[in-house]
Design an enzyme around this catalytic site. Structure first.
Site, mmCIF file in Angstrom:
data_model
loop_
_atom_site.group_PDB
_atom_site.id
_atom_site.type_symbol
_atom_site.label_atom_id
_atom_site.label_comp_id
_atom_site.label_asym_id
_atom_site.label_seq_id
_atom_site.Cartn_x
_atom_site.Cartn_y
_atom_site.Cartn_z
ATOM 1 N N CYS A 1 0.848 -1.196 0.000
ATOM 2 C CA CYS A 1 0.000 0.000 0.000
ATOM 3 C C CYS A 1 0.888 1.252 0.000
ATOM 4 C CB CYS A 1 -0.963 -0.043 1.179
ATOM 5 S SG CYS A 1 -2.373 1.069 0.976
ATOM 6 N N HIS B 1 -3.657 -5.682 0.858
ATOM 7 C CA HIS B 1 -3.034 -5.916 2.164
ATOM 8 C C HIS B 1 -3.014 -7.401 2.536
ATOM 9 C CE1 HIS B 1 -2.612 -1.772 3.755
ATOM 10 N NE2 HIS B 1 -3.665 -1.496 3.014
ATOM 11 N N GLU C 1 -1.244 -8.747 4.719
ATOM 12 C CA GLU C 1 -1.073 -8.891 6.179
ATOM 13 C C GLU C 1 -2.402 -8.801 6.917
ATOM 14 O OE1 GLU C 1 -0.771 -6.106 4.634
ATOM 15 O OE2 GLU C 1 -1.084 -4.361 5.951
#
Lengths: 230, 765
Positions: A85, A202, A204
């Site tokens: 990002c 994302h 994660e």
């Protein structure tokens, strides 16, 4: 595996990244942007957020932070670099990856799950995926529309540098699955050497079923795997 | 006695100009009496700000005394920056809700953005890391251009601030009603997580302690914001746009990290954010809590521009500023820790052994006021009288002549499902980062409350905000009690045990007896519900004067008051987050049950308003003891792992609840209602009535018998409605002792989804 998570003023996925690196990759350390050296590490992670409040251009000021010289040196030594990002935006501003991230074509911040087609499974970041896999991973950005000039875009495609593309649930890379107007549905690219990956979605945020999807888990498994191989 | 500083001109007319400081003549005289002399202009302005409703709660404070505020779960009750509740294992949650209604009415983007910023500072001033935001938003009719302008601005403002600072926006509510056309409500609630030992307070500590200013420079924005927020809006309010603050979430992020870093290092004795009435309210409140005085050196305050005067420094509401009081001897350590964040860090004063609020400007005293007087605004208890117009509406009998049962029930059903207050809010919440911090387990729109995990534990925290303004309008006591009951029911529906509330009381002008009546009755209702549901009040915010005076074309004045809206923010805890429920159906074949009883009540429903234009009738009866039993039962089923699907029945009634469960789960259902069993005469009352204390659950057929066994013991009504199946929702009616079935209405999932998603998508894009 040792990870250095870089904290810029305004990073806000730093602790999420640290949490995942610590739990899935082994050992993680936070490094403030004004540092002029990196700890000994295998992976440098540039987390998401709004470094410098997105002033000037997303990632533009962070790209000039003192630590970025060390990040570049780390990459030149062949070390792994992951930018997610805002991290991806910083990598393009720092010239470590081609292209730029422009405002979403809707002109709005968007936070929702997208489908991503894995284009390559021969990278340090994707070797436990299979090319063609379709992942469900969230995005959360205002400037995620990937742009590069026509020559660069052609070169990226020829060199198979696109690792993730926005797609439909069935894996078709067409306008329907493209959330932000990215050229060629590009969601993530890798450098020519194969050790620097930038992506807008994302992973994660998608490593545990408790949070709704674990489709990002294999990206971290791949990193561990790549270290075991080398 | 200190003489009034001489260089500020004392005019004969200062008393006559009392209203420009937000003071009445009586209040001005009271100030004079308290001070033993006539205040100068700076002092009068400071009193005006501190005694404004926003800071001084002069009309509302007397009403708060009836709130229950204590309990074993409460670590910090009202009076601090935020309330704090214990969630076990050494963790605590700080939470509070605050309004930014008037700023949002004139400048929606900055108004809403700084609303988020302000409440976050309240949370991290307690030593807690903010980890969730919820927004309760009320607008006029969605079709109006003004509403669309405000909606876009408010959503973008929240998105801008919350996304940048990196705190997820996980829930809230957005509803539409014409009474909010000019005066929208923007109530923002934030939650923060901390360890018990990190709890910090807004106190000055001891004499000699230094007062440190940290954060942004002070500018001329937000001047007089507290006074602006404590008066009616009018056509002239646009001229007050400079009273709206401008937010910088990047600065706030730095301030957040800096504040938590010094608190965690144990070098801070006191913390307070500079919110309404800025520097003045933060430092006097801290001094008041410590029972001490302060000396402040205004010429040291970092300013954004040259030529700023003491009055501007004192009353500016520039954002992203905090007051820190270091532990004596730890000043250098604090400065060292703060360096990293490159903020303004300036010592601006010290704690003194007098009880005065003493302001210096280049060595001269320019203001000298008793700390106690500033913090003890006069209290007004008024006479409340209920509006005859509202009584008439409430007493209106709902019958076949003013509300005939519609022949086309499906048309009504879809019309309700597409009412903007009920329809999908996805086009709004997808603008908010709801997943940053990687704790959000139940996403917006998936359940009645948001659920966040607490990393390193099995626990979850649930949060919701709730209020039905139409109910409070028609019956402030039952309506406000119902807001508490529904908030608790929302938490129960995800499996969380409710812990405590924060309240945001949005009302009109309390000088009007009809408005004061609403305030009185609503606070009574909140107190009663909180007592039974064991959810003490830990703090909150009052926003009065939510009414708009406009000039009609003929030159006459017209006052439009909002529907009274005591928004309830509630926090609860799940012991084991793996045992939780969401509203979407999960599996074909699950049995669908209704807990609680259907009734004939149609009063005060969205159905009456939308279909018959009737904002009338009795608010459905609320039996708090019964409500508690229903909630305890559903919490028990979920925590035992016997139920993972639950949704409460609220706006639009049972038919809407079922539709939402189908849409969320992407599964159809076959359901039958039974009027005879329910003892109800009107089919529309069962489908669209909003009787209280009802929850729809779905359970696996393997668990069905066990669930029935538990329900038999629960002393509540329940019935099996049908099963989850197919890709259509079919609602039928049992006829003649269940030997015959008549289909009342049915819709495909596609039809329901399209109807539900369309209205806000059309406006938000």
């Amino acid at each position: 595996m040792k990870t250095a998570v870089i904290q810029f003023p305004g990073s806000n996925c730093d602790m999420d990244s640290w949490h995942v690196a610590q739990n899935l990759l082994g050992d993680a350390e936070l490094v403030w942007h004004s540092e002029s050296s990196l700890p000994k590490c295998d992976l440098v992670w540039l987390p998401g957020g709004f470094s410098y409040g997105d002033h000037l251009r997303t990632g533009a000021i962070a790209a000039l932070s003192p630590i970025m010289r060390e990040v570049k040196a780390h990459a030149e030594r062949g070390g792994l670099v992951l930018g997610i990002c805002n991290g991806f935006q910083i990598l393009t501003e720092a010239g470590m990856l081609e292209g730029a991230l422009m405002r979403n074509n809707s002109l709005h911040f968007l936070c929702h799950d997208v489908h991503l087609k894995v284009e390559r499974s021969d990278t340090a970041f994707t070797n436990t995926y299979t090319a063609g896999d379709v992942l469900r991973i969230p995005i959360a950005h205002n400037e995620g529309s990937y742009y590069a000039d026509a020559d660069t875009l052609e070169r990226l495609e020829q060199e198979h540098r696109v690792v993730f593309r926005y797609s439909t649930e069935q894996g078709q890379t067409m306008p329907e699955g493209n959330p932000n107007g990215s050229l060629n549905n590009i969601a993530g690219i890798i450098n020519a050497r194969g050790n620097v990956l930038g992506m807008m979605p994302h992973p994660e945020r998608a490593t545990e079923e408790l949070l709704g999807s674990s489709d990002g888990f294999k990206l971290f498994e791949s990193l561990l795997n790549s270290l075991a191989v080398t | 006695m200190t003489q009034a500083p001489s260089h500020i001109p004392q005019t004969q007319s200062l008393r006559d100009r009392a209203s420009t400081f937000g003071l009445t003549l009586e209040e001005f005289d009271l100030v004079t009496e308290n001070m033993g002399r006539v205040p100068n202009a700076l002092e009068a302005a400071i009193f005006g700000a501190m005694w404004s409703e926003h800071c001084g709660y002069k009309n509302s404070r007397p009403l708060f005394s009836k709130f229950p505020t204590t309990g074993p779960q409460v670590l910090q009750g009202p009076g601090e920056n935020a309330g704090v509740v214990d969630i076990g294992e050494g963790y605590a949650v700080a939470f509070k809700m605050e309004s930014h209604n008037h700023p949002s009415a004139v400048e929606p983007f900055q108004g809403a953005a700084t609303g988020v910023g302000g409440i976050l500072r309240d949370i991290f001033a307690m030593g807690a890391r903010p980890f969730a935001v919820l927004d309760s938003l009320r607008f006029g009719e969605l079709s109006s251009k003004r509403t669309q302008f405000l909606l876009h601005g408010v959503v973008e403002g929240i998105s801008h601030y919350g996304n940048c600072i990196g705190v997820p926006t996980v829930g809230g509510e957005v509803t539409f009603h014409k009474s909010f056309e000019e005066n929208p409500l923007v109530n923002v609630m934030a939650l923060g997580l901390m360890k018990h030992e990190e709890l910090s307070k807004g106190t000055m500590g001891a004499v000699g302690n230094k007062i440190i200013y940290v954060g942004s420079k002070t500018g001329r924005d937000g001047l007089g914001g507290a006074v602006f927020a404590s008066a009616d809006l009018s056509d002239a309010s646009q001229a007050d746009r400079p009273a709206v603050q401008v937010g910088d979430p990047f600065m706030e992020k730095l301030l957040l990290e800096a504040t938590l870093a010094v608190i965690q290092a144990g070098v801070v004795a006191g913390v307070q954010d500079m919110g309404a009435a800025g520097l003045v309210s933060s430092t006097t409140e801290m001094a008041y809590r410590a029972g001490l005085g302060v000396n402040l050196y205004l010429d040291k305050v970092p300013c954004r521009e040259e030529g700023m005067v003491p009055m501007e420094m004192c009353l500016s509401e520039s954002q992203e500023r905090m007051i820190l009081v270091p532990v004596p001897g730890k000043e250098a350590e604090m400065f060292k820790l703060l360096e990293k964040f490159e903020l303004e860090v300036v010592e601006i004063g010290e704690v003194a052994d007098h009880n005065m609020y003493r302001l210096y400007w280049h060595g001269e005293v320019v203001g000298d006021m008793p700390v106690a007087a500033l913090n003890e605004a006069p209290k007004y208890t008024r006479e409340g009288v209920e509006s005859l117009e509202i009584i008439a509406k409430r007493e209106l009998e709902i019958n076949e002549s003013n509300a005939p049962i519609p022949s086309d029930l499906k048309k009504v059903w879809l019309e309700l499902l597409s009412h903007p207050s009920i329809a999908s809010k996805r086009p709004i919440f997808e603008r908010y980062d709801h997943q940053v911090m990687t704790n959000t387990v139940v996403l917006p729109g998936a359940a009645d409350a948001a659920v966040l995990r607490i990393k390193g534990t099995t626990k979850g925290v649930a949060a919701t905000s709730d209020c039905n303004p139409r109910w409070v309008y028609l019956d402030p006591y039952v309506g406000a009690a119902s807001a508490v009951a529904e908030a608790a029911r929302n938490l129960a529906c995800v499996g969380a045990r409710p812990l405590a509330i924060t309240d945001n009381l949005n009302f009109g002008n309390p000088h009007l007896p009809e408005v004061y009546y609403q305030l009185q009755k609503a606070t009574d209702g909140i107190a009663a519900a909180c007592l039974v549901l064991d959810t003490p009040v830990t703090g909150g915010n009052v926003s009065l004067y939510n009414q708009y005076t406009e000039t009609a074309p003929d030159g006459g004045k017209r006052t439009v008051a909002i529907h009274p809206t005591p928004t309830i923010g509630m926090v609860g805890v799940l012991a084991d987050i793996s045992k939780r429920a969401t509203q979407g159906f999960k599996r074909e074949g699950d049995l669908i049950l209704l807990l609680g009883a259907n009734t004939d009540e149609l009063g005060a429903s969205q159905y009456l308003e939308s279909i018959f234009g009737l904002e009338a009738g009795q608010v459905p009866k609320l039996d708090l003891q019964y409500e508690k039993k229903v909630q305890d039962t559903v919490i028990s089923l979920i925590s035992r792992g016997l139920c993972d699907t639950a949704h409460d029945v609220s706006d639009g009634g049972l038919a809407i609840t079922l539709a939402e469960m189908c849409i969320s789960g992407n599964l159809g259902a076959e359901v039958a209602i039974d009027l005879e069993l329910d003892g109800v005469s009107r089919v529309d009352a069962v489908l669209f009535g909003e009787a209280q204390s009802r929850i729809v659950i779905a359970v696996h057929y393997n668990d069905y018998e066990e669930v029935l066994g538990i329900l038999d013991q629960a002393e509540i009504d329940f019935q099996t409605l049908g099963t989850v199946s197919g890709d259509e929702l079919v609602i039928s009616e049992n006829l003649e002792e269940q030997e015959e079935v008549r289909i009342l209405m049915s819709a495909t999932l596609e039809e329901l989804k399209t109807t539900f998603e369309a209205p806000l998508r059309a406006v938000m894009g």
